[in-house]
Design a protein around this motif. Structure first.
Motif, PDB file in Angstrom:
ATOM      1  N   GLY B  21      34.299 -20.328  27.960  1.00  0.00           N
ATOM      2  CA  GLY B  21      35.316 -19.327  27.101  1.00  0.00           C
ATOM      3  C   GLY B  21      34.839 -19.462  25.509  1.00  0.00           C
ATOM      4  N   VAL B  22      34.081 -20.364  25.100  1.00  0.00           N
ATOM      5  CA  VAL B  22      33.567 -20.419  23.976  1.00  0.00           C
ATOM      6  C   VAL B  22      32.360 -19.795  23.814  1.00  0.00           C
ATOM      7  CG1 VAL B  22      32.386 -22.179  22.279  1.00  0.00           C
ATOM      8  CG2 VAL B  22      34.466 -22.902  23.159  1.00  0.00           C
ATOM      9  N   LEU B  23      31.645 -19.824  25.009  1.00  0.00           N
ATOM     10  CA  LEU B  23      30.335 -19.177  24.887  1.00  0.00           C
ATOM     11  C   LEU B  23      30.396 -17.505  24.980  1.00  0.00           C
ATOM     12  CD1 LEU B  23      27.169 -19.920  25.343  1.00  0.00           C
ATOM     13  CD2 LEU B  23      27.296 -19.330  27.513  1.00  0.00           C
ATOM     14  N   LEU B  24      31.447 -17.366  25.566  1.00  0.00           N
ATOM     15  CA  LEU B  24      31.815 -15.929  25.629  1.00  0.00           C
ATOM     16  C   LEU B  24      32.122 -15.191  24.344  1.00  0.00           C
ATOM     17  CD1 LEU B  24      32.080 -13.534  27.749  1.00  0.00           C
ATOM     18  CD2 LEU B  24      34.693 -14.188  27.935  1.00  0.00           C
ATOM     19  N   ALA B  25      32.937 -16.157  23.789  1.00  0.00           N
ATOM     20  CA  ALA B  25      33.621 -15.574  22.504  1.00  0.00           C
ATOM     21  C   ALA B  25      32.457 -15.555  21.423  1.00  0.00           C
ATOM     22  CB  ALA B  25      34.559 -16.542  21.856  1.00  0.00           C
ATOM     23  N   VAL B  26      31.591 -16.595  21.456  1.00  0.00           N
ATOM     24  CA  VAL B  26      30.530 -16.645  20.284  1.00  0.00           C
ATOM     25  C   VAL B  26      29.524 -15.427  20.662  1.00  0.00           C
ATOM     26  CG1 VAL B  26      28.425 -17.744  19.947  1.00  0.00           C
ATOM     27  CG2 VAL B  26      30.457 -19.035  19.902  1.00  0.00           C
ATOM     28  N   GLY B  27      29.164 -15.200  21.965  1.00  0.00           N
ATOM     29  CA  GLY B  27      28.391 -14.082  22.325  1.00  0.00           C
ATOM     30  C   GLY B  27      28.947 -12.660  21.954  1.00  0.00           C
ATOM     31  N   LEU B  28      30.165 -12.492  22.374  1.00  0.00           N
ATOM     32  CA  LEU B  28      30.921 -11.428  21.816  1.00  0.00           C
ATOM     33  C   LEU B  28      30.969 -10.903  20.326  1.00  0.00           C
ATOM     34  CD1 LEU B  28      34.012 -11.103  24.474  1.00  0.00           C
ATOM     35  CD2 LEU B  28      31.750  -9.850  24.390  1.00  0.00           C
ATOM     36  N   THR B  29      31.224 -12.199  19.596  1.00  0.00           N
ATOM     37  CA  THR B  29      31.326 -12.075  18.066  1.00  0.00           C
ATOM     38  C   THR B  29      29.741 -11.604  17.822  1.00  0.00           C
ATOM     39  OG1 THR B  29      32.798 -13.800  18.284  1.00  0.00           O
ATOM     40  CG2 THR B  29      31.803 -13.085  16.152  1.00  0.00           C
ATOM     41  N   PHE B  30      28.764 -12.314  18.410  1.00  0.00           N
ATOM     42  CA  PHE B  30      27.317 -11.952  17.839  1.00  0.00           C
ATOM     43  C   PHE B  30      27.287 -10.566  18.217  1.00  0.00           C
ATOM     44  CE2 PHE B  30      22.672 -12.176  18.930  1.00  0.00           C
ATOM     45  CZ  PHE B  30      22.401 -12.262  17.795  1.00  0.00           C
ATOM     46  N   ASN B  31      27.198 -10.123  19.304  1.00  0.00           N
ATOM     47  CA  ASN B  31      27.294  -8.712  19.857  1.00  0.00           C
ATOM     48  C   ASN B  31      28.084  -7.729  18.938  1.00  0.00           C
ATOM     49  OD1 ASN B  31      26.904  -6.525  21.468  1.00  0.00           O
ATOM     50  ND2 ASN B  31      27.228  -7.428  23.215  1.00  0.00           N
ATOM     51  N   LEU B  32      29.172  -7.814  18.470  1.00  0.00           N
ATOM     52  CA  LEU B  32      29.751  -7.175  17.544  1.00  0.00           C
ATOM     53  C   LEU B  32      29.394  -7.097  16.374  1.00  0.00           C
ATOM     54  CD1 LEU B  32      32.413  -5.474  18.183  1.00  0.00           C
ATOM     55  CD2 LEU B  32      33.683  -7.242  16.647  1.00  0.00           C
ATOM     56  N   LEU B  33      28.959  -8.152  15.726  1.00  0.00           N
ATOM     57  CA  LEU B  33      28.431  -8.215  14.310  1.00  0.00           C
ATOM     58  C   LEU B  33      27.219  -7.789  14.335  1.00  0.00           C
ATOM     59  CD1 LEU B  33      29.328 -11.869  13.258  1.00  0.00           C
ATOM     60  CD2 LEU B  33      30.407  -9.724  12.308  1.00  0.00           C
ATOM     61  N   SER B  34      26.165  -7.986  15.183  1.00  0.00           N
ATOM     62  CA  SER B  34      24.881  -7.325  15.226  1.00  0.00           C
ATOM     63  C   SER B  34      24.783  -5.668  15.334  1.00  0.00           C
ATOM     64  CB  SER B  34      23.640  -8.047  15.961  1.00  0.00           C
ATOM     65  OG  SER B  34      24.443  -8.153  17.122  1.00  0.00           O
ATOM     66  N   ARG B  35      25.871  -5.174  16.118  1.00  0.00           N
ATOM     67  CA  ARG B  35      26.143  -3.771  16.382  1.00  0.00           C
ATOM     68  C   ARG B  35      26.148  -3.314  15.038  1.00  0.00           C
ATOM     69  NH1 ARG B  35      26.878  -1.097  21.342  1.00  0.00           N
ATOM     70  NH2 ARG B  35      26.950  -2.932  22.486  1.00  0.00           N
ATOM     71  N   GLU B  36      27.330  -4.086  14.425  1.00  0.00           N
ATOM     72  CA  GLU B  36      27.767  -3.334  13.128  1.00  0.00           C
ATOM     73  C   GLU B  36      26.749  -3.316  12.141  1.00  0.00           C
ATOM     74  OE1 GLU B  36      31.426  -5.113  11.443  1.00  0.00           O
ATOM     75  OE2 GLU B  36      32.439  -3.949  13.117  1.00  0.00           O
ATOM     76  N   HIS B  37      25.847  -4.337  12.152  1.00  0.00           N
ATOM     77  CA  HIS B  37      24.921  -4.647  11.133  1.00  0.00           C
ATOM     78  C   HIS B  37      23.770  -3.201  11.255  1.00  0.00           C
ATOM     79  CE1 HIS B  37      21.788  -6.251   8.644  1.00  0.00           C
ATOM     80  NE2 HIS B  37      20.919  -6.357   9.692  1.00  0.00           N
ATOM     81  N   PHE B  38      23.508  -3.048  12.640  1.00  0.00           N
ATOM     82  CA  PHE B  38      22.451  -2.048  13.000  1.00  0.00           C
ATOM     83  C   PHE B  38      22.838  -0.754  12.463  1.00  0.00           C
ATOM     84  CE2 PHE B  38      20.318  -5.039  15.649  1.00  0.00           C
ATOM     85  CZ  PHE B  38      19.108  -4.858  15.269  1.00  0.00           C
ATOM     86  N   VAL B  39      24.316  -0.461  12.725  1.00  0.00           N
ATOM     87  CA  VAL B  39      25.167   0.828  12.401  1.00  0.00           C
ATOM     88  C   VAL B  39      24.848   1.014  10.763  1.00  0.00           C
ATOM     89  CG1 VAL B  39      27.177   2.038  12.228  1.00  0.00           C
ATOM     90  CG2 VAL B  39      26.744   1.004  14.241  1.00  0.00           C
ATOM     91  N   ASP B  40      25.271  -0.055  10.210  1.00  0.00           N
ATOM     92  CA  ASP B  40      25.055  -0.204   8.863  1.00  0.00           C
ATOM     93  C   ASP B  40      23.441   0.245   8.299  1.00  0.00           C
ATOM     94  OD1 ASP B  40      27.424  -0.861   7.702  1.00  0.00           O
ATOM     95  OD2 ASP B  40      26.896  -2.697   7.001  1.00  0.00           O
ATOM     96  N   LEU B  41      22.746  -0.381   9.146  1.00  0.00           N
ATOM     97  CA  LEU B  41      21.009  -0.282   8.462  1.00  0.00           C
ATOM     98  C   LEU B  41      20.871   1.249   8.810  1.00  0.00           C
ATOM     99  CD1 LEU B  41      18.960  -2.885   9.867  1.00  0.00           C
ATOM    100  CD2 LEU B  41      19.387  -2.281   7.459  1.00  0.00           C
ATOM    101  N   ASP B  42      21.501   1.961   9.812  1.00  0.00           N
ATOM    102  CA  ASP B  42      21.216   3.228  10.276  1.00  0.00           C
ATOM    103  C   ASP B  42      21.980   4.371   9.190  1.00  0.00           C
ATOM    104  OD1 ASP B  42      20.077   2.627  12.329  1.00  0.00           O
ATOM    105  OD2 ASP B  42      21.520   3.122  13.911  1.00  0.00           O
ATOM    106  N   ARG B  43      23.227   3.863   8.787  1.00  0.00           N
ATOM    107  CA  ARG B  43      23.806   4.473   7.871  1.00  0.00           C
ATOM    108  C   ARG B  43      23.066   4.684   6.521  1.00  0.00           C
ATOM    109  NH1 ARG B  43      28.609   2.039   7.644  1.00  0.00           N
ATOM    110  NH2 ARG B  43      29.788   3.779   9.153  1.00  0.00           N
ATOM    111  N   HIS B  44      22.600   3.278   6.350  1.00  0.00           N
ATOM    112  CA  HIS B  44      21.979   3.345   4.686  1.00  0.00           C
ATOM    113  C   HIS B  44      20.688   4.116   4.766  1.00  0.00           C
ATOM    114  CE1 HIS B  44      21.470   1.127   1.215  1.00  0.00           C
ATOM    115  NE2 HIS B  44      19.984   0.880   1.566  1.00  0.00           N
TER     116      HIS B  44
END
Lengths: 225, 380
Positions: B21-44
């Motif tokens: 459960g902990v690993l899943l939560a960490v993985g999903l959060t990491f996934n979400l955050l990096s996805r947002e980061h990339f979208v941010d980069l693209d937007r920029h």
């Protein structure tokens, strides 16, 4: 008076039958619960003496079925186990008395007579008489041969008990419990002393003697035939 | 079903669930955050190009002056190989496209300043739209920029694949580890069980050593030891009781047997037989009383007799007892006296029995002329 004895221990059964027969009862004896139930349903008895632990139907079950069949005959239980739950169970089922083995035969006899007497509603007499001994229960007075006898309250109570159960052997335990309300066995000779005192007042200087000792069993008051 | 699982299995399962459960939560959060980061980069990146182009186009007066800016636009927008650009006139004509064959779906033309994306032949594109008002009124241009971000999407699908693999591996690994941990954690329990399994009537004296046990097991073991102690106590009492009975009954039995055999050894008179039977009866009654007393004591010892607790007037009880013993005392030349009164909560029957024993002993051992005094009082 007809009594049915159900006891699976043959020796005890035989002795009970002999003792009760000699005390003037007509006694049938069976050795199992089912026989007891059969006999009790087929014939009319004045009293049943049931052993609790019997093969097949135990005493409780016999009683339950008897009461179920509407039989109100008095029942006295004999048991080797003295547990309060057993007593309660017996009383709940409608047993009339309960005697723990080993018991003194005189005790059994006294209780049998009490149970049988219970059935006959007789007006309590106010005067009792044996030979030339007269007792007025209301005035609490006793006289023998016309001579007034002074008795203390306890002496009077003892005499009254002996008179009311004239001709019956009363065990010491029964006397202690009826006169002094002492409901346990003790090995003191209080009752001997009490009887001796009563004798000194009732029998000394009079003939015939009325109070008799039955060795090993108890005391009785009776006029000789 | 769950109830029947062993503790070890239960603990390893819980351990596995928690870790996964902990690993899943960490993985999903990491996934979400990096996805947002990339979208941010693209937007920029898109925003920057959009602003530069807007500045460039802002210098125009009319839309048909655009061809003059072609070289600058080409330098600005053509250098980036993942970038697609379109400049449209107000009527929708394509005035400029870089690269020249670049196509952007017409539905994005009106979505100014929002980031949009679409899939095209397995490639993911993300873009932005801007309106550029020209100096002459009524003249405007629409600028569409799109970035090919397929490599981002690829990165994420790889990331997700690895996340799932890691999850499975972690689950298996943590189940195994959990099993090991639970087993070693439960070892004290197995040791306790082993000792408990060896307890028998013979070894009721044995106790489970408590010092080395973990705190959680202490109450269990101490109550188990307590139970052993009570059992041992009851067992000892029971064996003593049977030994006592056997011993106490031996004497009167010997008496009875000897007496009966002697009487039977030759013919005797009727009176002698009667005497013998009376004698036997006395002995038998004594034995019966002995059994009664011993049973009573055993029951009292084992808490099977529950005394009543009712108010008992002691002076009445004593009066009754003295009344009972009065004649015996008179014969023995002993005086009985009673003073005081008191009320206690107790079992009248048992009190009477106990006091009666006391009095009968007192009577037995008080010489003539003596006095037995029963004094009732608080704290006497």
């Amino acid at each position: 008076m007809k009594i049915l004895v159900a006891e699976d221990e043959p020796k005890i059964g035989v002795y009970l039958q002999q003792g009760l027969s000699e005390a003037g009862f007509s006694v049938d004896r069976v050795a199992s619960g089912s026989e007891a139930l059969q006999c009790a349903l087929a014939e009319s008895y004045d009293l049943l003496i049931l052993d609790v632990m019997m093969p097949g139907l135990d005493g409780w079950e016999v009683l339950r079925r008897l009461r179920g069949a509407g039989q109100a005959v008095p029942v006295l239980f004999l048991t080797a186990r003295d547990r309060i739950e057993d007593r309660v169970k017996g009383l709940e089922l409608g047993a009339d008395d309960y005697l723990v083995k080993p018991f003194a035969f005189a005790e059994l006899l006294a209780r049998v007579r009490t149970l049988l007497r219970r059935g006959q509603a007789s007006a309590a007499p106010t005067r009792l008489q044996v030979a030339d001994l007269e007792v007025d229960l209301l005035k609490r007075r006793a006289s023998r041969g016309g001579q007034r006898i002074d008795l203390t309250a306890k002496e009077f109570a003892l005499l009254e008990l002996l008179l009311r159960r004239q001709g019956e052997v009363l065990p010491k335990s029964l006397i202690a419990s009826q006169v002094w309300d002492m409901n346990f066995d003790s090995d003191t000779n209080v009752i001997e002393v009490a009887i001796r005192r009563l004798r000194a007042k009732i029998d000394d200087g009079f003939e015939p003697k009325l109070i008799h000792t039955v060795r090993g069993m108890g005391y009785l008051l009776d006029a000789p035939e | 079903m769950i109830r029947r699982l062993s503790l070890t299995t239960r603990l390893s399962l819980l351990f596995m669930l928690a870790l996964t459960g902990v690993l899943l939560a960490v993985g999903l959060t990491f996934n979400l955050l990096s996805r947002e980061h990339f979208v941010d980069l693209d937007r920029h990146a898109l925003h920057e190009k959009l602003q530069a182009s807007q500045r460039l186009l802002g210098s125009l007066r009319r839309a048909d002056e655009l061809p003059a800016l072609r070289p600058q636009l080409h330098t600005l927008l053509g250098a980036h190989q993942d970038l697609r650009a379109q400049i449209l006139a107000a009527d929708g004509r394509v005035l400029f496209a870089e690269p020249s064959e670049a196509a952007i779906p017409a539905r994005f033309r009106s979505q100014t300043h929002a980031l949009w994306e679409w899939w095209e032949e397995g490639r993911l594109l993300r873009g932005m739209t801007a309106e550029v008002a020209l100096a002459e009124p009524g003249q405007s241009l629409t600028l569409l920029l799109a970035l090919d971000v397929t490599h981002h999407a690829d990165f994420f699908s790889a990331l997700q694949r690895w996340l799932w693999i890691a999850l499975v591996v972690c689950a298996l690994l943590s189940a195994g580890l959990g099993w090991l941990v639970a087993r070693s954690g439960l070892r004290p329990l197995r040791e306790v069980t082993q000792v408990a399994a060896t307890v028998s009537a013979r070894s009721l004296k044995e106790r489970i050593p408590q010092a080395a046990l973990p705190v959680e097991l202490q109450p269990l073991v101490s109550s188990f030891n307590g139970m052993l102690e009570r059992l041992d106590d009851a067992f000892v009492r029971l064996s003593n009781f049977s030994a006592d009975i056997a011993h106490e009954l031996r004497t009167p039995l010997t008496q009875l047997m000897t007496h009966t055999e002697v009487v039977l050894s030759r013919a005797r008179s009727l009176e002698e037989y009667q005497d013998a039977l009376y004698g036997n009866l006395e002995d038998l009654k004594r034995m019966a009383r002995m059994i009664d007393d011993m049973l009573f004591l055993a029951k009292a010892d084992n808490g099977l007799i529950v005394p009543e607790r009712k108010p008992v007037a002691l002076h009445e009880l004593v009066e009754q007892l003295l009344d009972y013993y009065r004649w015996l005392a008179e014969e023995a030349g002993v005086e009985l006296e009673q003073e005081g009164s008191g009320l206690i909560a107790g079992d009248a029957g048992m009190l009477r029995r106990a006091l009666s024993n006391l009095l009968s002993n007192a009577l037995r051992y008080t010489p003539a002329g003596g006095c037995i005094r029963v004094r009732i009082g608080a704290g006497v």
